[in-house]
Each structure stands twice: as C-alpha cells, then as structure tokens.
Motif scaffolding. Structure first.
Motif, PDB file in Angstrom:
ATOM      1  N   HIS A  68       1.039  -0.923   0.325  1.00  0.00           N
ATOM      2  CA  HIS A  68       0.165   0.031   0.249  1.00  0.00           C
ATOM      3  C   HIS A  68       0.567   1.458  -0.041  1.00  0.00           C
ATOM      4  O   HIS A  68       2.555   0.801   0.538  1.00  0.00           O
ATOM      5  N   ALA A  69       0.858   2.191  -1.079  1.00  0.00           N
ATOM      6  CA  ALA A  69       1.450   3.201  -1.006  1.00  0.00           C
ATOM      7  C   ALA A  69       0.487   4.553  -0.822  1.00  0.00           C
ATOM      8  O   ALA A  69      -0.898   4.775  -1.574  1.00  0.00           O
ATOM      9  N   ALA A  70       1.109   5.608  -0.194  1.00  0.00           N
ATOM     10  CA  ALA A  70      -0.290   7.361  -0.876  1.00  0.00           C
ATOM     11  C   ALA A  70       1.029   7.732  -1.270  1.00  0.00           C
ATOM     12  O   ALA A  70       2.311   7.981  -0.855  1.00  0.00           O
ATOM     13  N   GLY A 128       2.614  12.835  -6.956  1.00  0.00           N
ATOM     14  CA  GLY A 128       2.711  11.717  -7.117  1.00  0.00           C
ATOM     15  C   GLY A 128       3.717  11.536  -6.538  1.00  0.00           C
ATOM     16  O   GLY A 128       4.565  10.181  -6.914  1.00  0.00           O
ATOM     17  N   MET A 129       4.162  11.814  -5.371  1.00  0.00           N
ATOM     18  CA  MET A 129       5.648  11.023  -5.150  1.00  0.00           C
ATOM     19  C   MET A 129       5.083  10.421  -3.322  1.00  0.00           C
ATOM     20  O   MET A 129       3.859  10.640  -3.359  1.00  0.00           O
ATOM     21  N   ILE A 130       5.523   9.482  -3.658  1.00  0.00           N
ATOM     22  CA  ILE A 130       5.514   8.567  -2.190  1.00  0.00           C
ATOM     23  C   ILE A 130       6.193   8.603  -1.104  1.00  0.00           C
ATOM     24  O   ILE A 130       6.832   9.878  -0.312  1.00  0.00           O
ATOM     25  N   VAL A 131       4.835   8.949  -0.440  1.00  0.00           N
ATOM     26  CA  VAL A 131       4.387  10.056   1.361  1.00  0.00           C
ATOM     27  C   VAL A 131       4.623   8.770   2.814  1.00  0.00           C
ATOM     28  O   VAL A 131       4.525   9.165   3.493  1.00  0.00           O
ATOM     29  N   ASP A 132       4.220   7.472   2.131  1.00  0.00           N
ATOM     30  CA  ASP A 132       3.742   6.411   2.768  1.00  0.00           C
ATOM     31  C   ASP A 132       3.781   5.217   2.238  1.00  0.00           C
ATOM     32  O   ASP A 132       3.026   5.260   1.203  1.00  0.00           O
TER      33      ASP A 132
END
Length: 82
Positions: free
Chosen positions: A41-43, A48-52
C-alpha cells in the motif's frame, strides 16, 4: 532472475539487460518455497511522490533468504563472495 537482472544492469550501466535461463538451469537454481502473500500500500502526494509505504509479507521462511544472512539464490551467493 530478477536479482540476476539487477546485478547485470548495475554492471553494464545505462544499457538494458535481458536474463533468460535455460529450463534446466532455472529449475536447478530456483529457490522453490512455500506460497506467500504480499500486501503493498502506498500513498502519494499531489505531485505523485510516495509519502507513505506499507509492505507486508506472509510466508514460511524456510526456503527464502534467512535472518542469519544465509541465502539460497545463486547470484546472491556469488555477489556476496566478491
């Protein structure tokens, strides 16, 4: 094969690589193991950069890389011995 491709790609720089084992080699060195389940899972932020990021793996570890550092992938064994 993914590890082999990654190591080769690092060695040759910007050129694309393709790894294709002969059937006997693949089944002779492939780390057969029990089934596994992977949950990713990614946020992303507004750019559009991964923050989680969450990565969960459920498997029996007897046939995969082991916590004590031993591995059963040929390329990893060769890479570590360098």
């Amino acid at each position: 094969m993914a590890l082999d491709a990654a190591l080769l790609a690092r060695a040759v720089g910007e050129r694309p690589v393709k790894v294709q084992w002969m059937r006997g080699d693949e089944f002779g060195w492939e780390p057969f193991g029990p089934a596994m389940t992977v949950s990713l899972h990614a946020a992303l932020d507004e750019r559009g950069m991964i923050v989680d990021w969450t990565h969960d793996v459920w498997t029996n570890t007897t046939a995969r890389a082991r916590p004590e550092g031993r591995v059963n992938l040929l390329a990893a064994c060769i890479w570590r011995s360098r």
